[in-house]
Design an enzyme around this catalytic site. Structure first.
Site, PDB file in Angstrom:
ATOM      1  N   GLU A  14      -6.230   0.666  -3.731  1.00 35.55           N
ATOM      2  CA  GLU A  14      -7.584  -0.218  -4.157  1.00 35.55           C
ATOM      3  C   GLU A  14      -8.304   0.276  -5.376  1.00 35.55           C
ATOM      4  OE1 GLU A  14      -9.921  -0.979  -0.759  1.00 35.55           O
ATOM      5  OE2 GLU A  14      -8.232  -2.221   0.269  1.00 35.55           O
ATOM      6  N   GLU A  74      -2.525  -3.642   4.173  1.00 38.16           N
ATOM      7  CA  GLU A  74      -3.518  -3.590   5.138  1.00 38.16           C
ATOM      8  C   GLU A  74      -4.000  -5.071   5.398  1.00 38.16           C
ATOM      9  OE1 GLU A  74      -7.038  -1.477   3.838  1.00 38.16           O
ATOM     10  OE2 GLU A  74      -5.709   0.436   3.257  1.00 38.16           O
TER      11      GLU A  74
HETATM   12  C1  FCB Z   1     -10.054  -0.985   3.002  1.00 36.71           C
HETATM   13  C2  FCB Z   1      -9.433   0.524   2.740  1.00 36.71           C
HETATM   14  C3  FCB Z   1      -9.269   0.975   4.077  1.00 36.71           C
HETATM   15  C4  FCB Z   1     -10.293   0.613   5.218  1.00 36.71           C
HETATM   16  C5  FCB Z   1     -10.382  -1.091   5.206  1.00 36.71           C
HETATM   17  C6  FCB Z   1     -11.091  -1.520   6.105  1.00 36.71           C
HETATM   18  O1  FCB Z   1     -10.700  -1.221   1.854  1.00 36.71           O
HETATM   19  O2  FCB Z   1      -8.367   0.472   1.966  1.00 36.71           O
HETATM   20  O3  FCB Z   1      -9.454   2.531   3.736  1.00 36.71           O
HETATM   21  O4  FCB Z   1     -11.549   0.966   4.862  1.00 36.71           O
HETATM   22  O5  FCB Z   1     -10.522  -1.350   3.808  1.00 36.71           O
END
Ligand code: FCB
Length: 453
Positions: free
Chosen positions: A170, A355
């Site tokens: 990110e 994620e």
């Molecule tokens: C993302 C991050 C991760 C976590 C999630 C909820 O932005 O990569 O580390 O904090 O959000």
């Protein structure tokens, strides 16, 4: 939009995993020669994190990794995405390599492989060595060379066994959220610095890719972006133009250079002399071919025109619907849309959701009821996996999914107040309990499908 061929099953070779990040779970912040990171400094600065929480101990995974691997096995995970802490490997950011730091990841990788779990390693999940921040941090181009050095050290050591690599997690967060919005370390509030940080981050990615390939034969290499699926808040031309600008800011500013197009012209014009100096060769480096694209998806954005807002002249509109404990709207259609839009507009190759998940205020297990009941989280997963399935049926090259997170952990500026885990962590005792959502996820993995829809 809907597809008649959607079944409850995922493709046979679909990868099922769970994800974490070093600073959020490891603890052992000063052990075995680990250097200070920007998150140590930031979280120890009063007022920066909720309740002054820090990652000093976190989930104590640094000591409990063996037990954690057993829990992953119990869940049936096929893959585990974790990140390496740069300050464990090069405590001074560059130069001296810390053997004890390498040895930790060596053990972890061996343990995973023994358990038949494929390691997916993220090289940078936000824990920049503080000493590099003192020298200018990500806005300083030289940080890209430091990252290349770090990449070389860790991939030389574990590149024989690790074959799945994610350079950055990110980059929007390590640039804008950290150097402009100031919510993440190092907490600066300067738009121009953030733009400079993006450029160095992209360069760092591009420099790392060939190094990984050199040290890890047949490696699959990618980057993870948190794109924002942007919708105009109304049909008005002004709102549509605003949404396009926001898309330029959040999405195209990363995707265009990564796929060989340089920075998008409309945004270059909008930013004017805020754009940092670049060298022609930079864009060839940044566009190093990758094998997959990682996407982290949580929630969409609805954008309207706001002539009074600086630079982008946009505002975000709150949408009706169900919100999680992060105050993030649950909106699975945006995941579907993103999974089709990104590979339509860019030659991404395979996609992985690296994620996806949700925070809710879970009740701890008790002697009377030793389970953690989190039906809302299960619903979140069910709906998003169904959206992913529809996207695959409609042609998205999605090849795998990683639940965020394997366990409750240090949620950055929110400290320990926001729980994303499919395992509950009691931070007093470090006791882990697989939540109902974790049991549900484990059935999805075992059956390779959502069979309770
Ligand atoms: C993302 C991050 C991760 C976590 C999630 C909820 O932005 O990569 O580390 O904090 O959000």
């Amino acid at each position: 939009m809907s597809n008649n061929n959607v079944t409850n099953q995922f493709p046979d070779d679909f990868v099922w995993g769970g994800a974490t990040a070093a600073y959020q779970i490891e603890g052992a912040a000063t052990e075995d020669g680990r250097g200070e990171s920007i998150w140590d400094r930031f979280s120890h600065t009063p007022g920066k994190t909720l309740n002054g929480d820090t990652g000093d101990v976190a989930c104590d995974h640094y000591h409990r990794w063996r037990d954690d691997i057993q829990l992953m096995r119990q869940l049936g995970l096929q893959a585990y995405r974790f990140s390496v802490a740069w300050p464990r490997i090069l405590p001074e950011g560059r130069g001296r390599i810390n053997e004890a730091g390498l040895a930790f990841y060596d053990r972890l990788v061996d343990g995973l492989l023994e358990a038949n779990i494929t390691p997916w390693v993220t090289l940078y999940h936000w824990d920049l060595p503080q000493i590099l921040q003192d020298a200018g941090g990500w806005p300083n181009r030289e940080t890209a060379d430091a990252f290349a050095e770090y990449t070389d050290a860790i991939t030389r050591r574990i590149g024989d066994r690790v074959k799945h690599w994610i350079t950055l997690n990110e980059p929007w967060c390590s640039s804008f959220l950290s150097y402009h919005i100031g919510e993440h370390a190092p907490g600066h509030k300067d738009f121009n610095e953030a733009l400079a940080a993006v450029h160095t981050l992209l360069l760092a990615h591009g420099k790392a890719v060939p190094i990984i390939r050199q040290n890890s034969s047949d490696a699959q290499v990618g980057i993870t972006l948190n794109l924002s699926q942007v919708y105009p808040a109304s049909d008005s031309p002004a709102d549509q133009a605003a949404a396009h600008r926001y898309d330029g800011y959040f999405n195209r500013w990363y995707l265009d250079p990564l796929y060989g197009r340089g920075y998008p012209q409309d945004m270059v014009e909008l930013y004017g002399d805020r754009v940092p100096p670049t060298e022609p060769e930079d864009f060839n480096i940044i566009a190093a071919p990758t094998d997959f694209l990682g996407l982290n998806y949580y929630t969409p954005t609805f954008i309207h025109d706001n002539p009074d807002a600086p630079i982008l002249r946009t505002g975000a509109k709150r949408w009706e619907g169900h919100y999680t404990a992060m105050d993030w709207l649950v909106y699975p259609q945006a995941l579907y849309d993103q999974l089709l839009r990104v590979p339509r507009d860019y030659p991404t190759g395979p996609l992985y959701i690296t994620e996806n998940g949700a925070a809710y205020f879970d009740q701890p297990p008790t002697p009377e009821d030793p389970h953690v009941h989190d039906p809302e989280r299960t619903d979140y997963y069910r709906q998003h996996l169904a959206a992913a399935q529809r996207a695959i049926a409609d042609g998205s090259p999605l090849k795998g999914y990683f639940a965020w997170s394997l366990m409750d952990n240090f949620e950055w500026a929110w400290g320990y107040t926001r729980r994303f885990g499919i395992m509950y962590v009691d931070y007093e005792t470090q006791q882990r309990t697989i939540k109902d959502s974790g049991h549900w996820y484990s059935q999805v993995i075992a059956s390779n499908g959502i069979n309770d829809r």
